[in-house]
Design a protein around this motif. Sequence first.
Motif, PDB file in Angstrom:
ATOM      1  N   ILE A 238       0.863  -1.179   0.000  1.00 54.58           N
ATOM      2  CA  ILE A 238       0.000   0.000   0.000  1.00 54.58           C
ATOM      3  C   ILE A 238       0.899   1.228   0.000  1.00 54.58           C
ATOM      4  O   ILE A 238       1.810   1.340   0.820  1.00 54.58           O
ATOM      5  N   THR A 239       0.647   2.120  -0.939  1.00 50.78           N
ATOM      6  CA  THR A 239       1.443   3.338  -1.076  1.00 50.78           C
ATOM      7  C   THR A 239       0.514   4.548  -1.096  1.00 50.78           C
ATOM      8  O   THR A 239      -0.536   4.517  -1.751  1.00 50.78           O
ATOM      9  N   HIS A 240       0.896   5.584  -0.404  1.00 51.12           N
ATOM     10  CA  HIS A 240       0.131   6.831  -0.390  1.00 51.12           C
ATOM     11  C   HIS A 240       0.817   7.819  -1.341  1.00 51.12           C
ATOM     12  O   HIS A 240       1.946   8.247  -1.106  1.00 51.12           O
ATOM     13  N   LEU A 241       0.125   8.155  -2.408  1.00 49.11           N
ATOM     14  CA  LEU A 241       0.671   9.006  -3.464  1.00 49.11           C
ATOM     15  C   LEU A 241       0.083  10.407  -3.339  1.00 49.11           C
ATOM     16  O   LEU A 241      -1.135  10.570  -3.263  1.00 49.11           O
ATOM     17  N   ASP A 242       0.952  11.399  -3.347  1.00 45.64           N
ATOM     18  CA  ASP A 242       0.509  12.789  -3.311  1.00 45.64           C
ATOM     19  C   ASP A 242       0.650  13.417  -4.689  1.00 45.64           C
ATOM     20  O   ASP A 242       1.738  13.396  -5.281  1.00 45.64           O
ATOM     21  N   LEU A 243      -0.449  13.961  -5.172  1.00 53.60           N
ATOM     22  CA  LEU A 243      -0.439  14.731  -6.416  1.00 53.60           C
ATOM     23  C   LEU A 243      -0.640  16.201  -6.086  1.00 53.60           C
ATOM     24  O   LEU A 243      -1.446  16.533  -5.217  1.00 53.60           O
ATOM     25  N   VAL A 244       0.102  17.052  -6.754  1.00 60.73           N
ATOM     26  CA  VAL A 244       0.030  18.493  -6.481  1.00 60.73           C
ATOM     27  C   VAL A 244      -0.262  19.244  -7.774  1.00 60.73           C
ATOM     28  O   VAL A 244       0.179  18.854  -8.856  1.00 60.73           O
ATOM     29  N   ARG A 245      -1.026  20.328  -7.625  1.00 63.92           N
ATOM     30  CA  ARG A 245      -1.338  21.176  -8.778  1.00 63.92           C
ATOM     31  C   ARG A 245      -0.228  22.208  -8.961  1.00 63.92           C
ATOM     32  O   ARG A 245       0.149  22.907  -8.018  1.00 63.92           O
ATOM     33  N   THR A 246       0.310  22.281 -10.154  1.00 63.00           N
ATOM     34  CA  THR A 246       1.328  23.276 -10.477  1.00 63.00           C
ATOM     35  C   THR A 246       0.788  24.180 -11.584  1.00 63.00           C
ATOM     36  O   THR A 246      -0.304  23.954 -12.115  1.00 63.00           O
ATOM     37  N   GLU A 247       1.570  25.156 -11.962  1.00 63.28           N
ATOM     38  CA  GLU A 247       1.122  26.038 -13.041  1.00 63.28           C
ATOM     39  C   GLU A 247       1.051  25.293 -14.377  1.00 63.28           C
ATOM     40  O   GLU A 247       0.405  25.751 -15.326  1.00 63.28           O
ATOM     41  N   ASP A 248       1.705  24.130 -14.436  1.00 62.57           N
ATOM     42  CA  ASP A 248       1.651  23.306 -15.648  1.00 62.57           C
ATOM     43  C   ASP A 248       0.689  22.123 -15.515  1.00 62.57           C
ATOM     44  O   ASP A 248       0.717  21.195 -16.324  1.00 62.57           O
ATOM     45  N   GLY A 249      -0.148  22.145 -14.482  1.00 59.38           N
ATOM     46  CA  GLY A 249      -1.078  21.043 -14.270  1.00 59.38           C
ATOM     47  C   GLY A 249      -0.636  20.157 -13.113  1.00 59.38           C
ATOM     48  O   GLY A 249       0.303  20.468 -12.379  1.00 59.38           O
ATOM     49  N   TRP A 250      -1.316  19.038 -12.938  1.00 64.01           N
ATOM     50  CA  TRP A 250      -1.034  18.143 -11.815  1.00 64.01           C
ATOM     51  C   TRP A 250       0.255  17.354 -12.040  1.00 64.01           C
ATOM     52  O   TRP A 250       0.581  16.975 -13.167  1.00 64.01           O
ATOM     53  N   ARG A 251       0.958  17.125 -10.925  1.00 62.87           N
ATOM     54  CA  ARG A 251       2.179  16.324 -10.948  1.00 62.87           C
ATOM     55  C   ARG A 251       2.182  15.398  -9.730  1.00 62.87           C
ATOM     56  O   ARG A 251       1.708  15.775  -8.636  1.00 62.87           O
ATOM     57  N   ALA A 252       2.703  14.203  -9.898  1.00 61.40           N
ATOM     58  CA  ALA A 252       2.869  13.273  -8.792  1.00 61.40           C
ATOM     59  C   ALA A 252       4.199  13.534  -8.102  1.00 61.40           C
ATOM     60  O   ALA A 252       5.230  13.699  -8.771  1.00 61.40           O
ATOM     61  N   GLU A 253       4.154  13.604  -6.782  1.00 63.23           N
ATOM     62  CA  GLU A 253       5.404  13.762  -6.045  1.00 63.23           C
ATOM     63  C   GLU A 253       6.205  12.470  -6.084  1.00 63.23           C
ATOM     64  O   GLU A 253       5.672  11.376  -6.150  1.00 63.23           O
ATOM     65  N   LYS A 254       7.521  12.621  -6.045  1.00 60.12           N
ATOM     66  CA  LYS A 254       8.417  11.457  -6.101  1.00 60.12           C
ATOM     67  C   LYS A 254       8.216  10.563  -4.884  1.00 60.12           C
ATOM     68  O   LYS A 254       8.007  11.040  -3.763  1.00 60.12           O
ATOM     69  N   GLY A 255       8.273   9.281  -5.123  1.00 60.90           N
ATOM     70  CA  GLY A 255       8.139   8.312  -4.042  1.00 60.90           C
ATOM     71  C   GLY A 255       9.087   7.155  -4.233  1.00 60.90           C
ATOM     72  O   GLY A 255      10.139   7.283  -4.884  1.00 60.90           O
ATOM     73  N   GLU A 256       8.714   6.008  -3.707  1.00 66.54           N
ATOM     74  CA  GLU A 256       9.543   4.808  -3.775  1.00 66.54           C
ATOM     75  C   GLU A 256       9.811   4.412  -5.224  1.00 66.54           C
ATOM     76  O   GLU A 256       8.927   4.462  -6.079  1.00 66.54           O
ATOM     77  N   LEU A 257      11.055   4.023  -5.491  1.00 62.95           N
ATOM     78  CA  LEU A 257      11.422   3.469  -6.795  1.00 62.95           C
ATOM     79  C   LEU A 257      12.010   2.082  -6.550  1.00 62.95           C
ATOM     80  O   LEU A 257      13.225   1.898  -6.454  1.00 62.95           O
ATOM     81  N   ALA A 258      11.136   1.107  -6.413  1.00 63.72           N
ATOM     82  CA  ALA A 258      11.588  -0.262  -6.133  1.00 63.72           C
ATOM     83  C   ALA A 258      12.314  -0.814  -7.358  1.00 63.72           C
ATOM     84  O   ALA A 258      11.881  -0.618  -8.496  1.00 63.72           O
ATOM     85  N   PRO A 259      13.415  -1.516  -7.151  1.00 62.33           N
ATOM     86  CA  PRO A 259      14.143  -2.094  -8.290  1.00 62.33           C
ATOM     87  C   PRO A 259      13.359  -3.244  -8.915  1.00 62.33           C
ATOM     88  O   PRO A 259      12.622  -3.956  -8.232  1.00 62.33           O
ATOM     89  N   LEU A 260      13.534  -3.411 -10.223  1.00 62.82           N
ATOM     90  CA  LEU A 260      12.910  -4.536 -10.924  1.00 62.82           C
ATOM     91  C   LEU A 260      13.932  -5.662 -11.055  1.00 62.82           C
ATOM     92  O   LEU A 260      15.014  -5.449 -11.604  1.00 62.82           O
TER      93      LEU A 260
END
Length: 554
Positions: A238-260
Motif C-alpha cells: 500500500i502506497t500513499h501518493l501525493d499529487l500536487v497542482r502546479t502552473e503546468d497542471g497536476w504532478r505526482a510527487e516522487k516516491g519509492e522506486l523499487a528495483p525490478l
Amino acid sequence: MRDRFRLTLAQLNPTVGDLAGNAAKARSAWEAAREAKADMLALTEMFITGYNTQDLVMKPAFVLDAMARIEALAADCADGPAIAIGGPWIEGADLYNAYYILKDGKVAARVLKHHLPNETVFDEVRLFQQGPVTGPYSIDGVRIGSPICEDSWHPDVAETLEETGAEFLLVPNGSPYYRNKMDLRMNHMVSRVVETGLPLIYLNMVGGQDDQVFDGGTFVLNPGGELAVQMPVFDEAITHLDLVRTEDGWRAEKGELAPLPSEWEQDYRCMVEALRDYLGKSGFKKVLLGLSGGIDSAIVAAIAADAIGPENVRCVMLPSEYTSQHSLEDAEAVAKALGCHYDYVPIGPSRQAVTETLAPLFGDRPFDVTEENVQSRLRGLLLMAMSNKFGEMLLTTGNKSEVAVGYATIYGDMNGGYNPIKDLYKTRVFETCRWRNANHRDWMMGPEGEVIPNRVIDKPPSAELREDQKDEDSLPPYEVLDRILELLVDEEASVEDAVQEGFDRETVKRVEHLLYISEYKRFQSAPGTRLTKRAFWLDRRYPIVNRWRDGSGT
C-alpha cells in the motif's frame, strides 16, 4: 480549487470467488487510507470478485452478490476517503466490467470498460458488453479519468478523458505476468502520457490464480514520461501518493522506486507465487512429488520448498531396476539439501505383479514402450495413493519441452494437481537451477546455497525406463528441440521458417508431428504456471484431432 490530492494505491492479492474476503481486504486498505488522510483509495480491476473469473461471472447470483458487497462497502465506509474498486455491473440484460466510485455511503459513479481483450488468456468479448467511452468522475472537485486495463492500451479512451477535463489518469489493472511484460506496459503507458500530457497511475494487482500470476509492479508517470513511483513486483503493498497542482497542471510527487529484478528472478518468483497461491487458495498446506534424481523434479522440489517451506514437502524416490546409483544418491542429496522429507518406495514388487498379471495376454510380444509406461504409471498410482492418504497435493514435474512433444506418460508421471515448470523449456530449467543455487531472497522459504548438486544439472537427462536410456535417444538435443519449439509454438512460425534458420527439415517435421499428436495429453494435463504469452492452456487452444501438417517450402 484544490492544490493537493492524496491517493492510496492498494496493490493487493484478491481471491476469485471470495467476495467476503476481498471486501475485508478492501475495508482494511480503506482504514489505512483514512489513517493516512487520503482523499481516495484505489483498488484494482474486478477486485471484489478476484480476477480472472472466467465463466463464473456469467452466473447471475454471483454477480448480484458481488454488486451487493460493493454497495455494503460503500455504506460501511461512508465516513472517510472515497473508494475506487473493480467489479461486475448488470444493466438490464447486459453485463459489464466496471470500476465503481464509492463516496458518501453510495455508488457515486461507474466507469464501464470499453476495449474488451479477446486474446491470450482473456475472453472478455464472450463475457461482457462493451461500455461507452465517457468522461471523468469528480472527487472533491478533482476530475479523474480511469481507463480500465485494456482501455489504456489504446489511445482513444485516454484522449477522450483528457479532452473532457480529466486532470490525471488512474488505470486499474488485472494484468498477468509474462516474461518481460513490464517493458511493454511501460511503453504503452508512456505513450498515453505523451499523448494526453497528464500524469498516469498504473495500478496492478498481485497474486496467483490457476495458471496466471499478477505481478503488481504498480507505477506512476508524470507528464513527459518521468517515473515518479515504482512499487515492488509480486508483493502486496500500500502506497500513499501525493499529487500536487502546479502552473503546468497536476504532478505526482516522487516516491519509492523499487528495483525490478532480472527476468530469471521474476520467472522463478512467478513459479513460487503461483504454487503458493494455488495451494493456499485451494486449501492445501502440503505437497509431495516423485524425486527421480533428475533436474526437473529437483527444481520443482526447490520451488515447492521456497513456496511453502521444506517441512511441508515430501519427496519420494520410486526406483526400478533401471534406476542408477547416481540417481539414488542425487535424489537423496536434493531432499537433504532442501530439508524436505524423503521417502524410498521401490516399485519392483508392484511391477512384477503387473507383469505376471498381463503375461497371459501379452504372451511372447517383446518388451517395448508398454513396459516402460507401466513403470511410470505405477509411480503415478503410488504417488496418488500417498496424496490421498496424507492429504498432500501431488506435483507433476514435466517441463515445456516434454509437455510439447508428449515425452511424458499420461496417467503416470503426468499425474498431479499442479505443474510449476509447465511453461519452462528444458534449456531454461538448467539455467534456472544455476540461478537458484547462486541466489536467495527473503521471499524464499527454502535454504540458501547450493540446493541442486551440480552433477544433477550436468548429467545427461534420462527417464531411466530401460537400460542406458537417454532423452536424446528419442528427441533432438534440447538446445535444438527448444528453439524449434519456440518457433512453432511461441512464434507460430512455419516449418520453412525453421528450416531457413538452419534446422534440418526432417527434424523440424518430426517435432511438428509430435507437437500435434500430443494435444490430447496436454488437454488432460495439470495446470501450471504461465511464464510466456504462449503457455499451454488458455494461450494456445488447438484441436485434439487435427490432420493438417505444414507443407511450406516442399
